[in-house]
Design a protein around this motif. Structure first.
Motif, mmCIF file in Angstrom:
data_model
loop_
_atom_site.group_PDB
_atom_site.id
_atom_site.type_symbol
_atom_site.label_atom_id
_atom_site.label_comp_id
_atom_site.label_asym_id
_atom_site.label_seq_id
_atom_site.Cartn_x
_atom_site.Cartn_y
_atom_site.Cartn_z
ATOM 1 N N GLY A 70 5.244 -4.399 5.754
ATOM 2 C CA GLY A 70 5.307 -3.343 4.740
ATOM 3 C C GLY A 70 6.607 -2.578 4.761
ATOM 4 O O GLY A 70 7.524 -2.844 3.975
ATOM 5 N N SER A 71 6.712 -1.637 5.691
ATOM 6 C CA SER A 71 7.851 -0.709 5.680
ATOM 7 C C SER A 71 9.204 -1.408 5.807
ATOM 8 O O SER A 71 10.191 -0.927 5.244
ATOM 9 N N MET B 171 3.565 -7.533 12.111
ATOM 10 C CA MET B 171 3.888 -6.527 11.115
ATOM 11 C C MET B 171 5.394 -6.249 11.209
ATOM 12 O O MET B 171 6.124 -7.008 11.833
ATOM 13 N N SER B 172 5.860 -5.159 10.577
ATOM 14 C CA SER B 172 7.307 -4.892 10.542
ATOM 15 C C SER B 172 7.954 -4.953 11.918
ATOM 16 O O SER B 172 9.044 -5.487 12.088
ATOM 17 N N LYS C 193 0.832 -1.214 0.000
ATOM 18 C CA LYS C 193 0.000 0.000 0.000
ATOM 19 C C LYS C 193 0.863 1.259 0.000
ATOM 20 O O LYS C 193 1.890 1.301 0.677
ATOM 21 N N ILE D 69 -4.850 -6.673 14.855
ATOM 22 C CA ILE D 69 -3.884 -5.570 14.868
ATOM 23 C C ILE D 69 -3.826 -5.089 16.318
ATOM 24 O O ILE D 69 -4.745 -4.420 16.780
ATOM 25 N N ARG E 68 6.481 4.442 4.226
ATOM 26 C CA ARG E 68 5.471 4.928 3.285
ATOM 27 C C ARG E 68 5.446 6.439 3.282
ATOM 28 O O ARG E 68 5.506 7.064 4.330
ATOM 29 N N ARG F 79 2.231 -9.680 7.994
ATOM 30 C CA ARG F 79 1.955 -8.593 7.060
ATOM 31 C C ARG F 79 3.031 -7.521 7.237
ATOM 32 O O ARG F 79 2.981 -6.739 8.164
ATOM 33 N N ILE G 73 -6.031 -6.449 3.343
ATOM 34 C CA ILE G 73 -5.768 -6.490 4.786
ATOM 35 C C ILE G 73 -6.453 -5.360 5.534
ATOM 36 O O ILE G 73 -6.334 -5.253 6.742
#
Ligand code: PLP
Length: 217
Positions: free
Chosen positions: A207-208, A189-190, A31, A159, A214, A205, A76
């Motif tokens: 991302g960064s 997450m990260s 995203k 979450i 982001r 999940r 997600i």
């Protein structure tokens, strides 16, 4: 940072937790990331991605799939009822099934189109006002309700609240999944995926830590 580093850390966390190699699915959360960064990660061989908005995903994944037909994308983030059909056609899994109305909309459309993405029920483990998800005390009943609708529920998702130790939430989610006979656990997450793996996560999940921060500007 970067895909290679995260895959190494994931494999190490699997081993330390006594989990089989490859038992944890890495969802690269793309995203908001520029297309060049996503393409670079596709070129490195990653095929499973996560997006939190239907519109944004619809704007890029059909194009990426022309080059990488085996790329899979999971939703997600929260799903508005009026985007249910589009989401079911675009994503291979939906991680945020969070209310009865959405469950019945998905069931109706699944009947019509003859297919349905894998579903994770989002649980609001921290019982936060502003957060989506089924309350822990209502989760067993909701799982049963979804099963009565013949929905392919494969697991639970959470979450954790930002200001709390995630491990308590991971443990709670794992316990609820086990008592409902669900194998899938979408958590981590990260900042906490290794810990999530030690509590049984099957879908992290991240991302960064893969793509870099982001840029919402
Ligand atoms: C954005 C997002 C992630 C990834 O967060 P990072 O901290 O960048 O790893 C994971 N899960 C959900 C639901 C998200 O919206």
């Amino acid at each position: 940072m970067g895909l290679t580093d995260i895959k190494e850390r994931l494999a190490k966390a699997e081993a330390e937790a006594g989990r089989a190699p490859g038992s944890v699915n890495l969802i690269a959360v793309s995203k908001v990331q520029p297309n060049e960064r996503v393409a670079a990660v596709l070129d490195q061989g990653q095929r499973l991605f996560g997006e939190n908005k239907v519109q944004e995903a619809a704007g890029k994944w059909p194009d990426f799939r022309e080059t990488y037909p085996d790329a899979q994308v999971h939703l997600i983030g929260p799903l508005q009822s009026n985007k249910t059909r589009q989401a079911m056609e675009l994503f291979q899994a939906i991680h945020a099934l969070d209310r009865p109305k959405l469950a019945s909309a998905i069931a109706r459309i699944a009947q019509e189109i003859g297919s349905c993405p894998d579903l994770f029920i989002q649980v609001n483990t921290g019982e936060e006002e502003q957060k989506a998800g089924i309350l822990p005390a209502e989760t067993d009943a909701f799982v049963a309700e979804c099963r009565a609708l013949d929905l392919p529920v494969v697991g639970l998702m959470c979450i954790p609240p930002v200001d709390e130790t995630p491990s308590l939430h991971f443990a709670l989610l794992a316990k609820m999944a086990a008592r409902n006979g669900l194998d899938g656990l979408s958590m981590g997450m990260s900042s906490d995926f290794e810990e999530a793996i030690s509590f049984g996560s099957t879908h992290v999940r991240v991302g960064s830590a893969i793509f870099g921060e982001r840029d919402y500007g």
